[in-house]
Design an enzyme around this catalytic site. Structure first.
Site, short mmCIF file in Angstrom:
data_model
loop_
_atom_site.label_atom_id
_atom_site.label_comp_id
_atom_site.label_asym_id
_atom_site.label_seq_id
_atom_site.Cartn_x
_atom_site.Cartn_y
_atom_site.Cartn_z
N GLU A 1 74.81 -0.65 78.33
CA GLU A 1 73.50 -1.28 78.57
C GLU A 1 72.85 -1.80 77.29
O GLU A 1 72.06 -2.74 77.32
CB GLU A 1 72.56 -0.31 79.29
CG GLU A 1 72.93 -0.04 80.74
CD GLU A 1 73.91 1.11 80.90
OE1 GLU A 1 74.48 1.57 79.88
OE2 GLU A 1 74.14 1.55 82.04
N PHE B 1 68.17 13.66 89.71
CA PHE B 1 69.39 13.14 89.08
C PHE B 1 69.14 11.74 88.48
O PHE B 1 68.61 10.86 89.14
CB PHE B 1 70.52 13.07 90.13
CG PHE B 1 71.79 12.49 89.58
CD1 PHE B 1 72.49 13.15 88.57
CD2 PHE B 1 72.29 11.28 90.04
CE1 PHE B 1 73.66 12.61 88.04
CE2 PHE B 1 73.45 10.74 89.53
CZ PHE B 1 74.14 11.41 88.52
N GLN B 2 69.50 11.59 87.24
CA GLN B 2 69.32 10.34 86.49
C GLN B 2 67.86 9.88 86.44
O GLN B 2 67.58 8.69 86.49
CB GLN B 2 70.23 9.23 87.04
CG GLN B 2 71.71 9.53 86.78
CD GLN B 2 72.63 8.35 87.00
OE1 GLN B 2 72.36 7.47 87.82
NE2 GLN B 2 73.72 8.30 86.27
N LYS C 1 63.73 3.29 93.62
CA LYS C 1 64.79 2.90 94.55
C LYS C 1 64.21 2.55 95.92
O LYS C 1 64.61 1.57 96.54
CB LYS C 1 65.80 4.05 94.68
CG LYS C 1 67.07 3.63 95.40
CD LYS C 1 68.15 4.70 95.32
CE LYS C 1 69.43 4.19 95.99
NZ LYS C 1 70.52 5.18 95.94
N MET D 1 76.47 -1.81 52.75
CA MET D 1 75.12 -1.83 52.18
C MET D 1 74.69 -0.43 51.77
O MET D 1 74.05 -0.24 50.73
CB MET D 1 74.13 -2.42 53.19
CG MET D 1 72.76 -2.71 52.60
SD MET D 1 72.82 -3.85 51.20
CE MET D 1 72.45 -5.41 52.00
#
Lengths: 187, 618
Positions: free
Chosen positions: B51, B113-114, B163, B476
């Site tokens: 993502e 959940f999630q 949802k 760097m």
């Protein structure tokens, strides 16, 4: 560094207080007091924020508040003739010997006794934050059992509520550091 | 009026906002939206591999096109994976809209959940965000999100949709969902008196300098800035993100300022009597020590975001508003001038820098990144090219040795300095500008952070040209260790996979180049290939970006590359000069300070007696 009092009108939507508080945390400004409550307009809440910062810091706070999408209007009352009030509830320990003295002090501060029992007196005091601090100081020797302060609420004096279109970025000479009304009297 | 599910409303709104591509990754809480996607074939969905990649792609798309980029993810880990990309977009004012699924509204707050409080997590890194729990609120939230993302100072906006809100139906009324944002004021106009003050400062300045930032690109104000500069013959310097805002080929453009900016530019800033800052925000990487920054200069700041004014550098005049409009008002009030003395003073410093240019060094058998990047520029000059860089040494070399003439032709993570940005952002840029060549200039470190997106490029059949500047170091950081931590290379030597085989594993083309004369041939081969090409440019391991202003040091106290003739005589190419005055006490290392003092007025002694030549060949 000095105390700056800012007023913000915000949309009354979930999370708005979090957005404001988060802004101060994120930008590393220390909040002295933050109060929030309703206004005469439905859906609009009013915040009084007191921050300890420099003049330049206050301008940054103001501009950052404006940047929040839910903030409708911001005004800085720091250098304006304004009223600031706070409410405190002080529960002080009493003995039969001290009761009369304490009641006298409550009277002197124009506070109100709101609860009494055999060991304590609870007084309600309103006024400037300084007055409440002084009230606490005077009662401290008797033993304070519990105390709570609401934080300051502020309002400009006079018939103009707050400036109708506050500048987005104030410069030294765009700022109006003078009393807006000579007619308003202290009550 | 149409009854639609919340999920369908999402796509209806995206379509009406003119979205043609979205970057995303499905999951449980966003599944209703993915299910409805099949009904909206006009919008192309790019399946990413992480993502974070989706957000960088949306960001790259936005920066290349000027339109709003869209990324979609599920709740919980899907949304938290977006955080780096959102923060990157926030710091660089990139307009993206992120749509995330959230657990059902009844499950919110139960650690379902999630479940993650995504609006809470992204509060400090979005311009604004929404939690939508009812299908009827989706259209307004998305319309407002697009409006907020692209107006004023652009930025990322997140819309988190439960949802059940995606599954339930509601009336879809586009017009009724018009943004209602009474407190949002993206546009400002400065009072006329401020214009007069600004014009007076410019007209009386002897040594004015324009500091050109990314705001010029966002506002499309290149012509207006050039008109102002031409009017009074004012030299221009750009920030990193301002590169391309002013053509590199313009005589007025001196080059980049700041930590790795041109020495003569930083010297000019310190000598200027007026800085005209346009759409830039005085980041610490461009100012160095604020206590000594441009002390002789008055400052005019033209900026759309009021919070940036007087934040780091106090200014004399602030013009808050859109650059294009502000300059349209201001330039007619500016008198003609040639500032010949000022240009002559700059030319002296410029001459000193020219003799230190690594490009003048003949082939020593070592492959330097500067040469690679300059060759890519030389060979792609006649083509329409976007370069996307990651963060690190290669990014600075790109800024120094690739000369950008067009706005939006350099896409790089400036403010947040996000490693792993380049490859996904380049894929996004390619979707925005399919007709252009897109080059990725990336270090071996940053490339390994998001190299999985090669699979996305392969699946989508798009071509980006990936030039890995491979020095087998986190270059760097290694450079900072070299200068300021007495060369203790803690955790910076880094191995990678065989990048050629890696490309081939993704069914793409892999090339390797480790000789300076071979660079041109490799670039030509890359351009001719129809697929995405990954080039492993194996370069000198311990090369350094010069000049360098140490963090917190005075802007004109740069660590300089020695003059090239000195380097050739001494037979070493690893010498460098510390600043000619003692550095401020920003280092804990006493040794470095001592070295700085020894180096006063002459090149510091060579640090390495002998180094086996061509040690970097692998």
């Amino acid at each position: 560094m000095a105390k700056h009092t800012l007023i913000a009108y915000v949309e009354d939507v979930p999370g708005v207080l979090n957005r404001v508080a988060s802004l101060f945390r994120r930008r590393n400004f220390n909040i002295d007091s933050l109060t929030v409550g309703g206004t005469d307009k439905p859906g609009v809440s009013r915040l009084t924020v007191v921050v300890e910062t420099t003049e330049a810091g206050a301008r940054i706070v103001e501009a950052n508040l404006y940047k929040l999408v839910n903030v409708l209007r911001v005004d800085d009352l720091t250098h304006k003739a304004s009223l600031t009030r706070e409410l405190g509830l002080v529960k002080v320990k009493v003995t039969p010997e001290t009761r009369a003295q304490i009641l006298q002090l409550v009277d002197v501060f124009r506070a109100r006794v709101v609860d009494v029992d055999e060991k304590t007196i609870t007084a309600e005091v309103t006024g400037t934050p300084e007055k409440i601090a002084k009230f606490e100081l005077i009662l401290r020797p008797y033993g304070i059992a519990e105390m709570v302060r609401t934080g300051a609420v502020s309002m400009a004096r006079g018939h103009e509520p707050v400036s109708s279109a506050p500048p987005l970025v104030r410069t030294a000479d765009s700022d109006h550091h003078h009393d807006t009304s000579g007619l308003s009297m202290s009550v | 009026m149409k009854k639609l599910t919340g999920a369908e409303i999402v796509w209806e709104c995206l379509q009406r906002e003119g979205v043609d591509v979205v970057f995303g990754y499905p999951g449980g809480a966003i599944l209703p939206t993915y299910d409805a996607m099949t009904k909206y074939p006009k919008i192309h969905h790019v399946l990413v591999r992480h993502e974070q990649g989706a957000t960088h792609m949306a960001d790259g798309y936005a920066r290349a096109s000027g339109k709003v980029g869209v990324a979609i993810a599920t709740s919980g880990p899907g949304a938290t994976n977006m955080v780096t990309g959102i923060a990157t977009a926030m710091m660089d004012s990139s307009p993206i809209v992120c749509i995330t699924g959230q657990v059902g509204s009844k499950a919110i707050g139960t650690d379902a959940f999630q479940e993650t409080d995504v609006t809470g997590v992204t509060l400090p890194i979005t311009k604004h965000n929404y939690l939508v729990t009812k299908p009827g609120d989706i259209a307004r939230a998305i319309r407002e999100a697009f409006y907020i993302a692209k107006s004023g100072r652009p930025g990322p906006v997140l819309v988190d949709i439960t949802k059940d809100a995606q599954q339930l139906t509601a009336d879809f009324d586009w017009d009724a969902a018009e943004p209602k944002l009474p407190g949002y004021r993206p546009n400002h106009t400065a009072p006329a008196s401020e214009y007069t003050k600004a014009a007076e400062l410019i007209n009386s300045a002897k040594r004015p300098l324009i500091l050109a930032g990314q705001g010029i690109i966002k506002s499309g104000a290149t012509a207006e800035v050039l008109a102002l500069a031409k009017q009074a013959n004012i030299p221009i310097t750009t920030t990193l993100l301002g590169i391309g805002a002013i053509p590199a080929s313009s005589d007025l453009n001196l080059g980049m300022m700041g930590m790795h900016g041109e020495a003569w530019v930083n010297q000019a800033i310190q000598q200027a009597d007026l800085l005209i800052a346009l759409g830039m925000r005085f980041d610490d990487r461009v100012t160095g020590n604020l206590k000594t920054y441009a002390l002789n200069a008055k400052k005019i700041h033209v900026e759309i975001d009021p919070t940036e004014v007087n934040k780091n550098v106090p200014v004399d005049v602030a013009l808050i508003g859109d650059l294009k409009e502000v300059l349209g008002e201001l330039t007619p009030q500016v008198k003609k001038s040639d500032h010949a003395d000022w240009w002559a003073a700059i030319a002296v410093n410029r001459g000193d820098s020219a003799v230190r240019d690594i490009k003048n060094l003949p082939d020593s058998g070592h492959l330097y990144a500067a040469h690679v990047i300059n060759d890519i520029w030389r060979l792609t000059q006649k083509r329409d090219t976007i370069v996307v860089t990651d963060v690190g040494q290669h990014q600075m070399w790109e800024a120094q040795y690739f000369h950008h003439d067009k706005p939006r032709s350099l896409i790089t993570s400036g403010g947040l300095g996000t490693m792993g940005f380049a490859l996904p952002a380049a894929i996004g840029a390619k979707f925005a500008c399919p007709e252009k060549d897109v080059w990725v200039v990336v270090g071996d470190g940053g490339f390994q952070m998001t190299s999985c997106e090669l699979a996305t490029a392969e699946q989508e059949g798009i071509k980006v040209n990936v030039a890995i500047i491979n020095n087998a170091f986190l270059g760097m950081v290694r450079q900072w260790q070299e200068f300021f931590y007495d060369k203790r290379y803690a955790a910076t030597p880094m191995t990678g996979p065989d990048f050629v085989k890696l490309a081939e594993a993704y069914r793409l083309t892999g090339l390797r180049c480790n000789q300076r004369p071979d660079v041109a041939e490799t670039v030509k081969k890359t351009l001719a290939d129809k697929k995405t090409v990954v080039i492993d440019f194996v370069v000198e391991k311990e090369d350094t970006v010069f000049p360098m202003v140490p963090a917190g040091a005075d802007l004109d106290k740069m660590i300089r590359r020695p003059k090239q003739d000195v380097m050739l005589e001494s037979g070493s190419d690893k010498e460098w000069e510390m600043p000619t005055s003692p550095l401020p006490n920003v280092f804990t290392e006493k040794k470095v300070e001592a070295k700085a003092l020894n180096g006063r007025g002459k090149a510091a002694p060579a640090r390495k007696a002998a180094k086996p030549a061509k040690s970097n060949r692998r």
